[in-house]
Design a protein around this motif. Structure first.
Motif, mmCIF file in Angstrom:
data_model
loop_
_atom_site.group_PDB
_atom_site.id
_atom_site.type_symbol
_atom_site.label_atom_id
_atom_site.label_comp_id
_atom_site.label_asym_id
_atom_site.label_seq_id
_atom_site.Cartn_x
_atom_site.Cartn_y
_atom_site.Cartn_z
ATOM 1 N N MET A 151 -29.404 34.617 -37.424
ATOM 2 C CA MET A 151 -28.418 35.489 -36.595
ATOM 3 C C MET A 151 -29.354 37.138 -37.084
ATOM 4 N N THR A 178 -30.281 33.750 -32.834
ATOM 5 C CA THR A 178 -29.264 34.419 -32.109
ATOM 6 C C THR A 178 -29.374 35.985 -32.434
ATOM 7 N N SER A 229 -21.637 44.324 -33.261
ATOM 8 C CA SER A 229 -21.223 43.395 -34.110
ATOM 9 C C SER A 229 -19.756 43.453 -34.492
ATOM 10 N N VAL A 238 -20.589 34.303 -30.528
ATOM 11 C CA VAL A 238 -21.725 33.814 -31.222
ATOM 12 C C VAL A 238 -21.318 33.237 -32.644
ATOM 13 N N TYR A 243 -24.742 29.849 -39.933
ATOM 14 C CA TYR A 243 -26.118 30.531 -39.968
ATOM 15 C C TYR A 243 -26.862 30.379 -41.349
ATOM 16 N N ILE A 246 -29.062 35.401 -42.102
ATOM 17 C CA ILE A 246 -28.397 36.440 -41.309
ATOM 18 C C ILE A 246 -29.043 37.694 -41.866
#
Length: 317
Positions: A151, A178, A229, A238, A243, A246
Motif C-alpha cells: 500500500m 495499491t 486516506s 482498499v 498489506y 505500507i
C-alpha cells in the motif's frame, strides 16, 4: 548547473579526467616547445601553456554539459549526484535497520541506477532527495515483508511505486501495489503552499499510469484509488486485504500521519513493514510528533530504526 561542477562530489568524480587532461596539456606544451626550438622560434610565437589549458578546459566543459543534464536538479528540483559520505552513511544506516550490510550496499547501487533510469524515462519525477528515495527502495526488500501486497499512501506521479515493484521483483518477490492519492493536479500538503511542480507535469492519473507501465505487468495491474486516506469511503474500498508493506507518504501534518498510522494498525499483515517517509526531517516535524504519540499507545508496531529520513516499523507477528 555551475554549482554541480564545483561541488566536492563532482571534483572527486572528475579527478581522473582532470589528471588525463593535465597529461595531455603537458605533452602538448612539450611538443610545441620542441617544434618552436626546431624552427628557431620563441615558444610564445606558437602556443602558451595558458592557451592550451583554456582549450582543454573548454573541451571538458562541453563534454560535461550532458552529464549535468543527466544528474542535476533541472526538471525535478533536486540533484541526483550524491557525495561519497552520503552514500556511505545511507548504506551504514540501512545495514543497522535491516541487519544486512552486503545487501544494503548492493541494493543502494541498484536503487540509485533505477532512480536515474526511471526519471529519465518517466513523466514527472520521484518526490524526495536522492538518498531518501534510494534508502526506501533498498530497505523494503531487505526487510523481507510477510507478503507482497503493498500500500502506498501518497504517490505523486507513481514513479516511486513503479520503482519499488522493480526492486521487489529483483528480490524474487511478486509485488501487488495499491495506491491511494487525491491526484489533485498539484502536490498537496496542509498548511504549505506548493506551486507548480518542478517537472512541469500535472499530478493526475494519466501520468501515474504511464509511469507504472514502466514496471511491466505488475505496474499495469496496480490498483489506484483516488481520494484521501482519511476518507472512510476510500479506506473501505482498499481495506480488503492485509498489506505486507505500507508506505506512509501522504499528509505530513501530525494529524494526518496519526490518522494513517491508526489505519495502518488495522490493515498491515502480521510481521508487516510500515515506512514513514521524511521521518526526522526538520521541514516536517509533525511526522515524528505523530509517531511518538502513537508509539506511546498499545500499538502493534516495533520501531526498527531510521535511514535517510525514513522511519521503519514492523508489526507484531
Amino acid at each position: 548547473m555551475r554549482a554541480l561542477l564545483t561541488s566536492k562530489a563532482a571534483r572527486r568524480a572528475l579527478r581522473p579526467i582532470a589528471d588525463l587532461i593535465d597529461q595531455r596539456i603537458e605533452r602538448h606544451v612539450r611538443r610545441a616547445l620542441q617544434n618552436a626550438s626546431a624552427a628557431g622560434k620563441t615558444p610564445a610565437a606558437t602556443i602558451t601553456p595558458d592557451a592550451a589549458l583554456q582549450q582543454e578546459l573548454k573541451v571538458l566543459r562541453n563534454r560535461q554539459r550532458p552529464l549535468e543534464l543527466f544528474f542535476d536538479g533541472t526538471g525535478r528540483g533536486a540533484s541526483r549526484l550524491p557525495s561519497g559520505p552520503h552514500l556511505n552513511r545511507t548504506i551504514s544506516e540501512l545495514a543497522q535497520v535491516t541487519g544486512d550490510k552486503d545487501g544494503a550496499e548492493r541494493n543502494v547501487a541498484q536503487a540509485f541506477r533505477l532512480l536515474i533510469a526511471m526519471e529519465a524515462l518517466g513523466v514527472g519525477r520521484i518526490a524526495g532527495g536522492t538518498m531518501n528515495i534510494v534508502g526506501k527502495l533498498s530497505a523494503v526488500p531487505l526487510l523481507k515483508p510477510p507478503n507482497d501486497e503493498i500500500m502506498e499512501i501518497g504517490t505523486l506521479y507513481g514513479m516511486f511505486g513503479a520503482s519499488l515493484i522493480r526492486m521487489m521483483e529483483r528480490a524474487g518477490r511478486d509485488p501487488r501495489l495499491t495506491i491511494v492519492d487525491p491526484l489533485a493536479g498539484t502536490q498537496l500538503q496542509p498548511g504549505t503552499s506548493i506551486g507548480d511542480d518542478a517537472s512541469g507535469t500535472p499530478v493526475q492519473g494519466a501520468a501515474v499510469r504511464t509511469n507504472l507501465a514502466l514496471a511491466g505487468a505488475a505496474g499495469a495491474a496496480t490498483r489506484i484509488q483516488q481520494g484521501f486516506s482519511e476518507d472512510p469511503e476510500v479506506r473501505a474500498l482498499v481495506s480488503d486485504r492485509s498489506y505486507g508493506v505500507i508506505i506512509v507518504d501522504g499528509d505530513h501534518s501530525a494529524a494526518g500521519v496519526a490518522a494513517d498510522l491508526e489505519w495502518a494498525e488495522q490493515i498491515v499483515a502480521p510481521g508487516g513493514i510500515v515506512v514513514l517517509d521524511d521521518f526526522g526531517h526538520p521541514k516536517w516535524p509533525g511526522i515524528k510528533e505523530a509517531f511518538e504519540k502513537h508509539m506511546a499507545t498499545d500499538t502493534r508496531f516495533t520501531f526498527l530504526g531510521q535511514a535517510a529520513h525514513s522511519g521503519y516499523l514492523r508489526a507484531a507477528a
